[in-house]
Design a protein around this motif. Structure first.
Motif, PDB file in Angstrom:
ATOM      1  N   LEU A 421      95.023  93.127  10.960  1.00  0.00           N
ATOM      2  CA  LEU A 421      95.232  93.713   9.639  1.00  0.00           C
ATOM      3  C   LEU A 421      96.479  93.142   8.973  1.00  0.00           C
ATOM      4  O   LEU A 421      96.479  92.841   7.774  1.00  0.00           O
ATOM      5  CB  LEU A 421      95.336  95.238   9.752  1.00  0.00           C
ATOM      6  CG  LEU A 421      94.050  95.978  10.121  1.00  0.00           C
ATOM      7  CD1 LEU A 421      94.353  97.439  10.446  1.00  0.00           C
ATOM      8  CD2 LEU A 421      93.026  95.893   9.000  1.00  0.00           C
ATOM      9  N   ALA A 422      97.546  92.981   9.753  1.00  0.00           N
ATOM     10  CA  ALA A 422      98.786  92.444   9.195  1.00  0.00           C
ATOM     11  C   ALA A 422      98.619  90.984   8.782  1.00  0.00           C
ATOM     12  O   ALA A 422      99.093  90.558   7.729  1.00  0.00           O
ATOM     13  CB  ALA A 422      99.916  92.591  10.205  1.00  0.00           C
ATOM     14  N   ALA A 423      97.929  90.221   9.613  1.00  0.00           N
ATOM     15  CA  ALA A 423      97.770  88.795   9.336  1.00  0.00           C
ATOM     16  C   ALA A 423      96.930  88.538   8.088  1.00  0.00           C
ATOM     17  O   ALA A 423      97.145  87.552   7.372  1.00  0.00           O
ATOM     18  CB  ALA A 423      97.136  88.097  10.538  1.00  0.00           C
ATOM     19  N   ASN A 424      95.969  89.411   7.817  1.00  0.00           N
ATOM     20  CA  ASN A 424      95.058  89.205   6.698  1.00  0.00           C
ATOM     21  C   ASN A 424      95.441  89.965   5.438  1.00  0.00           C
ATOM     22  O   ASN A 424      94.753  89.854   4.417  1.00  0.00           O
ATOM     23  CB  ASN A 424      93.638  89.596   7.117  1.00  0.00           C
ATOM     24  CG  ASN A 424      93.059  88.635   8.139  1.00  0.00           C
ATOM     25  OD1 ASN A 424      92.850  87.465   7.859  1.00  0.00           O
ATOM     26  ND2 ASN A 424      92.825  89.123   9.345  1.00  0.00           N
ATOM     27  N   ALA A 425      96.513  90.749   5.493  1.00  0.00           N
ATOM     28  CA  ALA A 425      96.929  91.530   4.329  1.00  0.00           C
ATOM     29  C   ALA A 425      97.592  90.634   3.293  1.00  0.00           C
ATOM     30  O   ALA A 425      98.283  89.667   3.626  1.00  0.00           O
ATOM     31  CB  ALA A 425      97.888  92.640   4.756  1.00  0.00           C
ATOM     32  N   ALA A 426      97.400  90.994   2.022  1.00  0.00           N
ATOM     33  CA  ALA A 426      98.095  90.290   0.945  1.00  0.00           C
ATOM     34  C   ALA A 426      99.584  90.629   0.950  1.00  0.00           C
ATOM     35  O   ALA A 426     100.415  89.830   0.521  1.00  0.00           O
ATOM     36  CB  ALA A 426      97.478  90.662  -0.402  1.00  0.00           C
ATOM     37  N   HIS A 427      99.915  91.812   1.453  1.00  0.00           N
ATOM     38  CA  HIS A 427     101.306  92.249   1.511  1.00  0.00           C
ATOM     39  C   HIS A 427     101.415  93.289   2.627  1.00  0.00           C
ATOM     40  O   HIS A 427     100.490  94.075   2.845  1.00  0.00           O
ATOM     41  CB  HIS A 427     101.723  92.881   0.179  1.00  0.00           C
ATOM     42  CG  HIS A 427     103.206  92.952  -0.026  1.00  0.00           C
ATOM     43  ND1 HIS A 427     103.919  91.961  -0.672  1.00  0.00           N
ATOM     44  CD2 HIS A 427     104.130  93.893   0.333  1.00  0.00           C
ATOM     45  CE1 HIS A 427     105.202  92.287  -0.716  1.00  0.00           C
ATOM     46  NE2 HIS A 427     105.351  93.455  -0.101  1.00  0.00           N
ATOM     47  N   THR A 428     102.538  93.278   3.339  1.00  0.00           N
ATOM     48  CA  THR A 428     102.762  94.270   4.374  1.00  0.00           C
ATOM     49  C   THR A 428     103.966  95.135   4.021  1.00  0.00           C
ATOM     50  O   THR A 428     104.948  94.651   3.453  1.00  0.00           O
ATOM     51  CB  THR A 428     102.987  93.624   5.757  1.00  0.00           C
ATOM     52  OG1 THR A 428     103.994  92.625   5.646  1.00  0.00           O
ATOM     53  CG2 THR A 428     101.710  93.004   6.280  1.00  0.00           C
ATOM     54  N   VAL A 429     103.850  96.407   4.369  1.00  0.00           N
ATOM     55  CA  VAL A 429     104.903  97.392   4.103  1.00  0.00           C
ATOM     56  C   VAL A 429     105.377  97.939   5.443  1.00  0.00           C
ATOM     57  O   VAL A 429     104.576  98.160   6.360  1.00  0.00           O
ATOM     58  CB  VAL A 429     104.364  98.533   3.209  1.00  0.00           C
ATOM     59  CG1 VAL A 429     105.389  99.653   3.072  1.00  0.00           C
ATOM     60  CG2 VAL A 429     103.982  97.987   1.830  1.00  0.00           C
ATOM     61  N   PHE A 430     106.677  98.168   5.544  1.00  0.00           N
ATOM     62  CA  PHE A 430     107.267  98.681   6.780  1.00  0.00           C
ATOM     63  C   PHE A 430     108.098  99.918   6.480  1.00  0.00           C
ATOM     64  O   PHE A 430     108.684 100.041   5.392  1.00  0.00           O
ATOM     65  CB  PHE A 430     108.171  97.630   7.436  1.00  0.00           C
ATOM     66  CG  PHE A 430     107.463  96.360   7.802  1.00  0.00           C
ATOM     67  CD1 PHE A 430     106.949  96.182   9.070  1.00  0.00           C
ATOM     68  CD2 PHE A 430     107.304  95.338   6.876  1.00  0.00           C
ATOM     69  CE1 PHE A 430     106.292  95.005   9.413  1.00  0.00           C
ATOM     70  CE2 PHE A 430     106.652  94.161   7.198  1.00  0.00           C
ATOM     71  CZ  PHE A 430     106.138  93.996   8.473  1.00  0.00           C
ATOM     72  N   PHE A 431     108.149 100.823   7.456  1.00  0.00           N
ATOM     73  CA  PHE A 431     109.077 101.941   7.375  1.00  0.00           C
ATOM     74  C   PHE A 431     110.454 101.475   7.845  1.00  0.00           C
ATOM     75  O   PHE A 431     110.553 100.650   8.766  1.00  0.00           O
ATOM     76  CB  PHE A 431     108.647 103.095   8.284  1.00  0.00           C
ATOM     77  CG  PHE A 431     107.315 103.685   7.950  1.00  0.00           C
ATOM     78  CD1 PHE A 431     107.005 104.049   6.648  1.00  0.00           C
ATOM     79  CD2 PHE A 431     106.370 103.897   8.938  1.00  0.00           C
ATOM     80  CE1 PHE A 431     105.782 104.610   6.342  1.00  0.00           C
ATOM     81  CE2 PHE A 431     105.147 104.457   8.644  1.00  0.00           C
ATOM     82  CZ  PHE A 431     104.848 104.812   7.347  1.00  0.00           C
TER      83      PHE A 431
END
Length: 718
Positions: A421-431
């Motif tokens: 999911l992270a590799a294919n996401a357009a953008h990643t969000v983190f806490f």
């Protein structure tokens, strides 16, 4: 590196999380050097005692594009170790179809469970290449299977064959009133995924007339056959954002908060959707929150979605069965995928999909997003990585039993799902969390410094309007005014305790009854070291009338610690789940006190093994409570140790008990509101739902602009 060196690295890795990450290198080396010796090395590892190495070797074997390797992998479907058969069913999907494996794979599908889902997923990956073999295989398997659930799973697998050859047998099952409903429902739902034809429409219209569940499913299948509206032009403003949490019955009132899997994420999505759609920024115009729901509600939602072009709206996904905990929901992958696809197509013009969990909902939604060309934003958390690390550190999971535990927890699959999911996401969000970049690199394998423009750190937020209203009601009741209904219920709960328990402060915890949330561990910690003599314990959460398996496990542990007949004497209050506005008033009352019932200056306790952020913790701090929280993850970024709360190793009952004792002493010694105001100010300044909405508004805008540029480049070059 070489196959033996890579295998040694997995076998000698200092932690289980390290070994999981190094298994990727082993698979790469196996594919790079597919020789006879590689096969021998992997075969010896597969038949060893280190279950972690065994699984790594199975997946490495699947990377070898070689007939002998494939035959070796197929033979593992008969391995006596259940975890080996499960991982083999998954690994086979990575290679070319193996006709000799189809029968055994269909047997796994018929048996159901997580293994059946993996086998079905692999067969689906083969279906485009060998549709005839799969159709013949399913029809043959149905001849020898009578159990309704197994027949339903086999017919569902038949429905995944997109070739026209599958349509006729699906129609036969769908209209056969002598067939069990499970198989008919699977066939009818699959017909909605075929190419629209007059014969299908006529058959489905006839099934609608049959009524009941059959008629309802046929009605949804007719909706699925409808041709979607033409794709709208790419937008950078006035966006429609879809967000998903499958394992909750989400409604605007949050009436089921705390029951089953209806935890903080359900509360967050309701508040966030409201805040995003109300934000004055032009970026977001409409938010669609998807969750599970009844089939009747799901049908009515489709019309509402088409009519609503702004605001916060809801789309339900019918599971076509009773709700199950998230850990048991993986076999619903196909049903969930169809439901998500239906909602997104009905809504029209969905610009972005935000996923937050490594669960079956995100697995299915990612497939739909890929099909419909919708960019994904994924909130990355080291889950289950953090849980694995905690269990490894506590000696509760080892190499010798990893495979057996993985059968229940699906750790290997979930870590790979996060990775995908992270590799294919357009953008990643983190806490935010202490040592965020180091932890994410070490646990998840993501380098946040690489392409930093694609990563954002966005803390979660709470709704201060609800909390301020709760504090006002609790303060009024503490001053002698008539108690509002929620506070009157708390007074009644305390009045049911033994007389000597009345007038003590409260230790409060809010959340799901789940082992990861540590509710039974909290009861054990509270009952030690005199904490129970100093305060009553109020645990808000769980469906007590119809508990899930996870809830039942926690309730049984609590029963052994404090039997039901002793709770009034011991001071333990278990009211079950309550809506968010009631919970907020109970937190406020724990701070203000209720004369004759609850002493002021109570404590909030979060006993989670892992807590990525902690919505309920922030709500408690916004109410002014001194807190006990995990010393890792999100809470460690906002709880000041020995100032606004106690940070501790919540997986250690002794440490948790000591922290509770210290917290009660600190709270009781307070003579003014300085510390409480410090906590409230921190929440106001950093963690409101409005601040979270503003931050995500910026993320969504950037993704939309990037997507517009990407499409413009493609259109220019095509």
């Amino acid at each position: 590196m070489g196959i033996q060196t890579s295998l040694d690295a997995v076998a000698q890795a200092p932690t289980i999380v390290d070994a999981l990450r190094l298994a990727d290198d082993l698979a790469f080396e196996a594919g790079r050097d597919p020789g006879v010796r590689t096969l021998r090395v992997l075969d010896r590892a597969i038949h060893g005692d280190d279950q972690l190495v065994v699984i790594a070797a199975v997946h490495a074997l699947a990377e070898i594009n070689d007939g002998e390797a494939a035959r070796s992998l197929v033979r593992l479907l008969d391995d006596p170790r259940t975890f080996v058969r499960e991982h083999t069913a998954w690994a086979l999907g990575a290679g070319l179809p193996r006709p000799e494996a189809i029968g055994r794979m269909l047997s796994l599908v018929a048996a159901g469970g997580f293994t059946g889902m993996l086998a079905q997923r692999s067969l689906e990956q083969w279906s485009a290449a060998v549709p005839e073999l799969l159709v013949v295989g399913v029809e043959g398997a149905l001849l020898g299977v009578a159990e309704p659930g197994a027949r339903g799973r086999l017919v569902e697998t038949l429905g995944l064959v997109r070739a026209a050859i599958a349509t006729a047998p699906l129609l036969r099952v769908a209209v056969d009133d002598g067939e069990h409903d499970a198989a008919r429902i699977a066939a009818i739902a699959a017909l909605g995924q075929r190419a629209r034809a007059r014969s299908l429409v006529t058959a489905l219209e006839g099934l609608v007339e049959e009524g009941g569940v059959i008629g309802d499913v046929a009605g949804l299948a007719l909706r699925d056959l409808e041709v979607p509206a033409p794709a709208e032009a790419v937008r950078t403003e006035g966006l429609t954002i879809a967000q998903l949490f499958l394992h909750a019955d989400i409604d605007p009132r949050l009436s089921a908060a705390g029951a089953g899997d209806n935890g903080g994420i359900a509360t967050l999505l309701v508040r966030l959707g409201d805040a995003l759609s109300a934000d004055p920024s032009p970026t977001v115009r409409r938010v669609i929150t998807l969750s599970r729901g009844a089939i009747v509600t799901a049908t009515s939602d489709l019309s509402a979605l088409r009519d609503a072009d702004e605001g916060h709206v809801y789309g339900r996904i019918p599971l076509l069965r009773d709700p199950v905990p998230s850990a048991a929901a993986w076999p619903l992958r196909v049903t969930v995928r169809r439901g998500i696809r239906r909602v997104l197509r009905a809504a029209g013009g969905v610009d972005l999909l935000h996923l937050r969990m490594a669960d079956v909902g995100s697995l299915a939604a990612a497939d739909v997003a890929r099909e419909l060309g919708i960019p994904v934003v994924f909130t990355v958390a080291p889950d289950p990585h953090g849980v694995i690390e905690s269990l490894d550190r506590a000696g509760r999971i080892t190499r010798a039993d990893f495979g057996d535990i993985d059968l229940l927890e699906h750790f290997w699959f979930r870590t790979r799902l996060v990775q995908s999911l992270a590799a294919n996401a357009a953008h990643t969000v983190f806490f935010p969390r202490p040592r965020l970049e180091d932890d994410i690199r070490r646990l998840v394998g993501i380098d946040m410094a690489a392409h930093a423009e694609r990563h954002s750190i966005v803390p979660e937020g709470v709704d201060l309007v609800t909390i301020e209203a709760a504090l006002a009601d609790a303060t009024a009741a503490a001053g002698g005014a008539p108690a509002v209904r929620a506070i009157a219920e708390l007074q009644a709960r305390v009045a049911d305790l033994a007389p000597h328990r009345r007038g003590l402060p409260l230790v409060v915890s809010v959340g799901r009854l789940h082992r990861v949330k540590g509710m039974a561990a909290l009861v054990e910690a509270w009952s030690r070291a005199g904490c129970a003599e100093r305060a009553n314990l109020l645990i808000v959460g769980g469906d007590l009338e119809h508990p899930s398996l996870d809830e039942r496990e926690q309730l049984e542990r609590i029963e052994k610690l404090v039997p039901a007949h002793r709770r009034a004497e011991a001071g333990l209050i278990l009211p079950g789940h309550r809506p968010n506005d009631i919970t907020a008033r109970w937190l406020a009352a724990a701070r203000t006190g209720l004369p004759g019932f609850v002493a002021p200056r109570g404590v909030y306790a979060c006993a989670s093994i892992k807590e990525e952020f902690g919505i309920a913790l922030l709500e408690a701090m916004a109410a002014g409570l001194y807190v006990v929280a995990p010393d890792g993850g999100g809470p460690a970024t906002y709880v000041e140790h020995a100032v606004t709360g106690e940070l501790t190793e919540t997986w250690d009952v002794e440490a948790l008990s000591a922290a509770l004792d210290a917290a009660l002493g600190t709270a009781d010694a307070e003579t003014d509101d300085a510390r409480a105001e410090r906590a409230r100010a921190m929440v106001r300044e950093r963690f409101t739902i409005q601040r979270m909405a503003t931050a995500l508004d910026g993320v969504y805008g950037r993704v939309a602009r990037d997507e517009a540029e990407l499409r413009a480049v493609v259109e220019t070059t095509s």
